[in-house]
Enzyme design. Structure first.
Site, PDB file in Angstrom:
ATOM      1  CD  GLU A 437      -2.739  -1.140  -0.131  1.00  0.00           C
ATOM      2  OE1 GLU A 437      -2.841  -0.151  -0.910  1.00  0.00           O
ATOM      3  OE2 GLU A 437      -3.394  -2.333  -0.043  1.00  0.00           O
ATOM      4  N   GLY A 438       1.976   1.145  -0.709  1.00  0.00           N
ATOM      5  CA  GLY A 438       2.826   2.275  -0.782  1.00  0.00           C
ATOM      6  C   GLY A 438       3.794   2.324   0.322  1.00  0.00           C
TER       7      GLY A 438
END
Length: 584
Positions: A437-438
């Site tokens: 998620e980043g």
């Protein structure tokens, strides 16, 4: 040898006293029927589900893992039954709009639910964790007919969604993706390409799976500006399988009960979500929700590590402690809970978990206020603060999840390194949250370059104002005055650091990228300072004989005693970042 009990008392303290959420609910037409009694009932039911259904499957799910055969994935024993119980309990609909079949409860309560799910069984919760973000994405960007067709399936739990971004050559840089979407005469699209690292890309929990897929149209411009978002169901409305298949699952370090899939789209039929070539804008609605949830994974890992380390330390007897609690007689050997080294570790675990809970729930509460507060100015402020907090929560919380799981393992000594005691699973499971998620490095860049320097400090000014407001309130109680002064001093330091970074960036454009990771950590520590300054202050509302009141003051004292060493590390690293890094 592994257990979990939902920390309901502390959750209630955060909602009722730290956030004063019931007062905010009473002012909002969306939540005016909700009071603390009902909120506690929801938390208690979520705790029973997490403790009684999910926690017993945590270790067995890790041992069994997922199995892939001929494109089909079997989840560990008990996972599918647990999902049916989750649906029967109405949990997928908790924070969804009533008009769409949901319960219309605040995202704040959903955050508490997510913490419990991740703390009790991270791998299982990976299947459900993206659902609310997909719901928000479709609700904000999908065509009305697409919403009408698929939102009820998500809200009811009849279908689970996925987020399909990553490709072999395109990880963090989604501008490199190659998946193609060809328009059809009936306004559908045919998607072709490969995706990997897709959590829940195939499983046996639901018959249908709704893939939200980033792909390129034939005339799309290059890079990230040429990406569109599509909904691609596993099953079409006529019951036929769509042209998407799972051609394998990853064998991973942790969360082994979560199916991490490679997917092949072979002319799969899908529908555009939002505008063509504006897919990232639509997907970011989903990703921002997911990043808050990933931060709550870090909180869940710290809480699980704290509970199990505390229990083990109370039972494990080794050597004679140099001191012991008042009234406890001297013995030849004491529980390691009495030894100073272990007390320090356990206090760090407790203060980190409870402090993160306050900040994580605050972010969720801000999301509720941004959408439902009757005051337009309050909605605007909340809408600026929540996105600013998101990268801090995602990166700082997940780093603490891994760090504190390691500290928890240390309490177990050699036993912590073997599978029998399961703290090693918490450590393994926690590591991925710093990547997906980043990655945390990307979160640090997002915070400093886009959300602090990039908007001329408007949102950051709101955060500083909130911090200073808290610092200005603590002086009314003698035992809290020192905490308030420390928080006020930290606010001044943080403001000075931002100005110094801004000035140095004028002469060295790479400098903020070098300073960003420690700047994010400094912000995280500052938020914990706010959490504990406020917790100490509002704990005064508790009865004098309530053990929680004394525990909050004790924890705040420990946090502020040990705070300077943590600040010095990050401030020194930010200053050292003035020196350019050599290429290696």
């Amino acid at each position: 040898m592994w257990s979990y009990q939902a920390p309901l008392r502390d959750m209630q303290f955060v909602l009722e006293h730290w956030l004063q959420a019931p007062q905010a609910w009473s002012r909002s037409p969306a939540f005016e029927a909700l009071d603390m009694a009902l909120a506690v009932q929801v938390l208690e039911e979520a705790g029973r589900f997490s403790q009684g259904v999910l926690a017993p499957l945590n270790s067995s799910g890790d041992r069994q893992g997922c199995r892939w055969a001929a494109g089909q994935v079997s989840t560990p024993e008990g996972f599918a039954e647990a999902y049916r119980a989750y649906v029967d309990g109405g949990w997928p609909a908790l924070a969804c709009a009533e008009a769409l079949g949901g319960q219309g409860l605040p995202q704040l309560l959903d955050a508490a639910l997510q913490e419990m799910l991740y703390a009790s069984n991270h791998a299982w919760a990976m299947y459900t964790g993206i659902a609310h973000g997909a719901y928000l994405c479709l609700k904000a960007h999908a065509a009305p007919w697409l919403q009408a067709r698929y939102l009820p399936d998500i809200v009811s739990g009849q279908a689970l969604p996925t987020m399909c971004l990553t490709e072999p050559q395109a990880g963090s840089d989604v501008g490199l993706l190659r998946c193609r979407a060809e328009p059809q005469a009936d306004d559908s699209y045919r998607l072709s390409g490969s995706k990997l690292f897709i959590s829940g890309g195939e499983h046996d929990l639901t018959a249908n799976i709704l893939h939200l897929v980033l792909a390129r149209l034939p005339d799309a411009p290059p890079g990230s500006r040429g990406i569109s978002l599509f909904l691609v169901p596993k099953l079409l409305d006529d019951g036929q399988l769509n042209g998407v298949r799972c051609d394998g699952i990853e064998h991973k370090m942790g969360i082994k009960g979560s199916a991490t899939c490679s997917l092949v789209f072979d002319g799969a039929r899908g529908w555009l979500i939002g505008d063509a070539n504006r897919g990232l804008a639509a997907m970011f609605v989903m990703m921002n929700s997911a990043r808050l949830h990933v931060g709550l994974q870090g909180l869940g890992h710290v809480e699980a590590a704290w509970q199990n380390a505390r229990q083990y330390a109370a039972e494990r007897v080794q050597m004679r402690a140099p001191s012991r609690p008042q009234g406890v007689p001297a013995q030849a050997a004491d529980p390691i809970l009495y030894h100073p080294a272990m007390r320090r570790v356990l206090l760090e675990l407790r203060t980190t978990s409870e402090g993160m809970r306050a900040i994580g729930y605050w972010a969720a509460h801000l999301l509720d206020q941004a959408e439902h507060d009757p005051d337009p100015q309050a909605r605007e402020s909340a809408g600026q603060l929540a996105p600013l907090l998101t990268p801090i929560i995602k990166a700082f919380f997940t780093e603490q999840g891994f760090r504190q799981a390691s500290n928890g393992l240390q309490v177990f000594g050699g036993y912590g390194y073997v599978a029998e005691f399961a703290i090693e699973q918490t450590l393994r499971d926690s590591r991925i949250a710093m990547i997906y998620e980043g990655s945390n490095e990307i979160q640090a860049n997002d915070l400093l370059l886009r959300k602090v320097l990039g908007d001329d400090g408007r949102a950051f000014g709101l955060l500083l104002a909130a911090l200073r407001t808290e610092a200005g309130q603590g002086g009314e109680y003698a035992e809290c005055a020192g905490f308030a002064r420390a928080l006020g001093s930290l606010c001044d330091t943080l403001a000075d650091v931002v100005e110094a970074i801004r000035e140095r960036t004028r002469h060295d454009s790479e400098y903020p990228y070098r300073a960003a990771p420690d700047f994010l950590q400094l912000c995280g520590v500052t938020l914990l300072a706010m959490a504990w300054a406020r917790a100490a202050r509002v704990s005064r509302a508790l009865p004098d004989d309530d053990p929680l009141r004394a525990a909050k003051l004790q924890s705040a004292g420990f946090f502020f005693d040990y705070l300077p060493s943590r600040l010095a590390q990050h401030l020194g690293a930010i200053d050292a970042a003035c020196a350019a890094l050599a290429f290696v």
